[in-house]
Design a protein around this motif. Structure first.
Motif, PDB file in Angstrom:
ATOM      1  N   ALA A   1      53.001  12.772  -2.995  1.00 37.74           N
ATOM      2  CA  ALA A   1      51.610  12.872  -3.451  1.00 37.74           C
ATOM      3  C   ALA A   1      51.538  13.090  -4.953  1.00 37.74           C
ATOM      4  O   ALA A   1      50.706  12.487  -5.636  1.00 37.74           O
ATOM      5  N   LEU A   2      52.430  13.925  -5.492  1.00 38.92           N
ATOM      6  CA  LEU A   2      52.431  14.191  -6.935  1.00 38.92           C
ATOM      7  C   LEU A   2      52.854  12.965  -7.739  1.00 38.92           C
ATOM      8  O   LEU A   2      52.271  12.676  -8.791  1.00 38.92           O
ATOM      9  N   VAL A   3      53.847  12.249  -7.258  1.00 37.54           N
ATOM     10  CA  VAL A   3      54.268  11.027  -7.960  1.00 37.54           C
ATOM     11  C   VAL A   3      53.136  10.012  -7.942  1.00 37.54           C
ATOM     12  O   VAL A   3      52.841   9.384  -8.971  1.00 37.54           O
ATOM     13  N   TYR A   4      52.477   9.865  -6.785  1.00 38.61           N
ATOM     14  CA  TYR A   4      51.341   8.937  -6.728  1.00 38.61           C
ATOM     15  C   TYR A   4      50.271   9.343  -7.741  1.00 38.61           C
ATOM     16  O   TYR A   4      49.749   8.510  -8.476  1.00 38.61           O
ATOM     17  N   LYS A   5      49.897  10.632  -7.752  1.00 38.54           N
ATOM     18  CA  LYS A   5      48.833  11.074  -8.661  1.00 38.54           C
ATOM     19  C   LYS A   5      49.252  10.905 -10.121  1.00 38.54           C
ATOM     20  O   LYS A   5      48.408  10.608 -10.973  1.00 38.54           O
ATOM     21  N   ALA A   6      50.522  11.055 -10.427  1.00 38.51           N
ATOM     22  CA  ALA A   6      50.991  10.817 -11.796  1.00 38.51           C
ATOM     23  C   ALA A   6      50.804   9.347 -12.180  1.00 38.51           C
ATOM     24  O   ALA A   6      50.334   9.032 -13.276  1.00 38.51           O
ATOM     25  N   ILE A   7      51.157   8.446 -11.278  1.00 38.60           N
ATOM     26  CA  ILE A   7      50.981   7.006 -11.529  1.00 38.60           C
ATOM     27  C   ILE A   7      49.503   6.682 -11.691  1.00 38.60           C
ATOM     28  O   ILE A   7      49.105   5.978 -12.625  1.00 38.60           O
ATOM     29  N   ASN A   8      48.676   7.210 -10.805  1.00 36.21           N
ATOM     30  CA  ASN A   8      47.244   6.938 -10.855  1.00 36.21           C
ATOM     31  C   ASN A   8      46.614   7.502 -12.127  1.00 36.21           C
ATOM     32  O   ASN A   8      45.766   6.853 -12.749  1.00 36.21           O
ATOM     33  N   THR A   9      47.044   8.669 -12.545  1.00 38.86           N
ATOM     34  CA  THR A   9      46.524   9.281 -13.774  1.00 38.86           C
ATOM     35  C   THR A   9      46.971   8.499 -15.006  1.00 38.86           C
ATOM     36  O   THR A   9      46.194   8.303 -15.938  1.00 38.86           O
ATOM     37  N   MET A  10      48.234   8.031 -15.012  1.00 36.44           N
ATOM     38  CA  MET A  10      48.692   7.195 -16.136  1.00 36.44           C
ATOM     39  C   MET A  10      47.816   5.953 -16.255  1.00 36.44           C
ATOM     40  O   MET A  10      47.432   5.570 -17.363  1.00 36.44           O
ATOM     41  N   ASP A  11      47.498   5.337 -15.129  1.00 40.31           N
ATOM     42  CA  ASP A  11      46.645   4.154 -15.176  1.00 40.31           C
ATOM     43  C   ASP A  11      45.260   4.512 -15.711  1.00 40.31           C
ATOM     44  O   ASP A  11      44.708   3.791 -16.540  1.00 40.31           O
ATOM     45  N   SER A  12      44.706   5.628 -15.255  1.00 37.68           N
ATOM     46  CA  SER A  12      43.372   6.042 -15.709  1.00 37.68           C
ATOM     47  C   SER A  12      43.348   6.320 -17.205  1.00 37.68           C
ATOM     48  O   SER A  12      42.374   6.024 -17.890  1.00 37.68           O
ATOM     49  N   MET A  13      44.425   6.888 -17.717  1.00 39.51           N
ATOM     50  CA  MET A  13      44.447   7.284 -19.125  1.00 39.51           C
ATOM     51  C   MET A  13      44.949   6.192 -20.065  1.00 39.51           C
ATOM     52  O   MET A  13      44.509   6.107 -21.201  1.00 39.51           O
ATOM     53  N   LEU A  14      45.876   5.371 -19.589  1.00 39.95           N
ATOM     54  CA  LEU A  14      46.541   4.428 -20.487  1.00 39.95           C
ATOM     55  C   LEU A  14      46.419   2.969 -20.071  1.00 39.95           C
ATOM     56  O   LEU A  14      46.869   2.089 -20.809  1.00 39.95           O
ATOM     57  N   GLY A  15      45.843   2.708 -18.927  1.00 42.83           N
ATOM     58  CA  GLY A  15      45.817   1.343 -18.413  1.00 42.83           C
ATOM     59  C   GLY A  15      44.750   0.472 -19.029  1.00 42.83           C
ATOM     60  O   GLY A  15      44.077  -0.263 -18.327  1.00 42.83           O
ATOM     61  N   TYR A  16      44.600   0.541 -20.334  1.00 41.02           N
ATOM     62  CA  TYR A  16      43.597  -0.260 -21.029  1.00 41.02           C
ATOM     63  C   TYR A  16      44.250  -1.447 -21.716  1.00 41.02           C
ATOM     64  O   TYR A  16      45.404  -1.397 -22.107  1.00 41.02           O
ATOM     65  N   LYS A  17      43.457  -2.477 -21.904  1.00 42.60           N
ATOM     66  CA  LYS A  17      43.984  -3.674 -22.556  1.00 42.60           C
ATOM     67  C   LYS A  17      43.665  -3.626 -24.048  1.00 42.60           C
ATOM     68  O   LYS A  17      42.817  -4.347 -24.544  1.00 42.60           O
ATOM     69  N   ASN A  18      44.340  -2.727 -24.755  1.00 41.75           N
ATOM     70  CA  ASN A  18      44.203  -2.709 -26.209  1.00 41.75           C
ATOM     71  C   ASN A  18      45.600  -2.624 -26.826  1.00 41.75           C
ATOM     72  O   ASN A  18      46.584  -2.378 -26.125  1.00 41.75           O
ATOM     73  N   GLU A  19      45.701  -2.840 -28.090  1.00 44.20           N
ATOM     74  CA  GLU A  19      47.016  -2.899 -28.740  1.00 44.20           C
ATOM     75  C   GLU A  19      47.777  -1.586 -28.648  1.00 44.20           C
ATOM     76  O   GLU A  19      48.983  -1.575 -28.481  1.00 44.20           O
ATOM     77  N   ARG A  20      47.079  -0.463 -28.789  1.00 39.41           N
ATOM     78  CA  ARG A  20      47.766   0.826 -28.801  1.00 39.41           C
ATOM     79  C   ARG A  20      48.546   1.069 -27.509  1.00 39.41           C
ATOM     80  O   ARG A  20      49.645   1.596 -27.528  1.00 39.41           O
ATOM     81  N   TYR A  21      47.947   0.713 -26.373  1.00 42.55           N
ATOM     82  CA  TYR A  21      48.580   1.001 -25.081  1.00 42.55           C
ATOM     83  C   TYR A  21      49.043  -0.265 -24.375  1.00 42.55           C
ATOM     84  O   TYR A  21      49.247  -0.263 -23.165  1.00 42.55           O
ATOM     85  N   ARG A  22      49.216  -1.340 -25.099  1.00 40.88           N
ATOM     86  CA  ARG A  22      49.493  -2.620 -24.449  1.00 40.88           C
ATOM     87  C   ARG A  22      50.705  -2.570 -23.520  1.00 40.88           C
ATOM     88  O   ARG A  22      50.606  -2.929 -22.352  1.00 40.88           O
ATOM     89  N   TRP A  23      51.849  -2.128 -24.002  1.00 43.71           N
ATOM     90  CA  TRP A  23      53.059  -2.175 -23.184  1.00 43.71           C
ATOM     91  C   TRP A  23      53.079  -1.084 -22.123  1.00 43.71           C
ATOM     92  O   TRP A  23      53.276  -1.363 -20.943  1.00 43.71           O
ATOM     93  N   PHE A  24      52.876   0.151 -22.544  1.00 41.96           N
ATOM     94  CA  PHE A  24      52.918   1.225 -21.558  1.00 41.96           C
ATOM     95  C   PHE A  24      51.706   1.149 -20.642  1.00 41.96           C
ATOM     96  O   PHE A  24      51.805   1.404 -19.447  1.00 41.96           O
TER      97      PHE A  24
END
Length: 184
Positions: free
Chosen positions: A36-59
């Motif tokens: 559950a914690l690993v899932y929430k970490a993945i989901n939170t990373m997507d919420s915080m960094l999953g944007y299509k802009n140059e700063r967060y493009r790769w990660f």
């Protein structure tokens, strides 16, 4: 009438049933607290960094793809739980299933369409259209058919549907845990 802006996160979108309730319970039941914690970490990373802009493009791309993979099964389970909740509440569960199967693939996200389309079908409303993100209008596909207008009553029906779906998700997770204990 629009729903109040102060609504808690789990009341804002049927997709949040998948991300916030079903998926964590699913991974908890299968892999314990660490899952559950690993899932929430993945989901939170997507919420915080999953944007299509140059700063967060790769990660951000990695976070978004990891979230897509992690939510593939829970999103579909969420859609079917919403169909089941519709049946329990006397809503149009057949239409919920039909609209989910018809409209879910319209979404750019491989997962978001399943719970959203099921909810739209259950309530006989149309979701999607123009949304505003970071001040920019974004067109989303239309899910469902505009049989009923979206009213405050529709909003309250959606809340009941989401609460019951959450309860069904808890029951599903308990059944998985019980089965795991019995089998070994």
């Amino acid at each position: 009438m629009k729903p109040p802006l102060y609504a808690p996160w789990w009341r804002r979108s049927p997709k949040n049933i998948s991300d916030g309730v079903v998926a964590p319970l699913f991974y908890l039941a299968l892999f314990g607290p660490v899952g559950a914690l690993v899932y929430k970490a993945i989901n939170t990373m997507d919420s915080m960094l999953g944007y299509k802009n140059e700063r967060y493009r790769w990660f951000g791309s990695f976070a978004a793809r990891a979230d897509d993979v992690a939510n593939w099964v829970p999103a579909r389970i969420s859609g079917w739980l919403l169909v089941g909740a519709s049946a329990c509440l006397g809503a149009d569960w057949r239409n919920a299933a039909r609209i989910m199967m018809r409209d879910a693939p319209k979404m750019k996200s491989p997962n978001a369409g399943y719970p959203e389309a099921a909810a739209a079908g259950s309530l006989g409303v149309q979701l999607g259209g123009t949304n505003v993100y970071f001040g920019q209008p974004v067109e989303k596909p239309l899910l469902g058919d505009p049989v009923n207008p979206i009213t405050l009553d529709t909003y309250h029906q959606m809340i009941r549907l989401m609460y019951l779906s959450s309860g069904l998700a808890f029951f599903m997770a308990a059944c998985i845990l019980l089965t795991r204990r019995i089998l070994g």
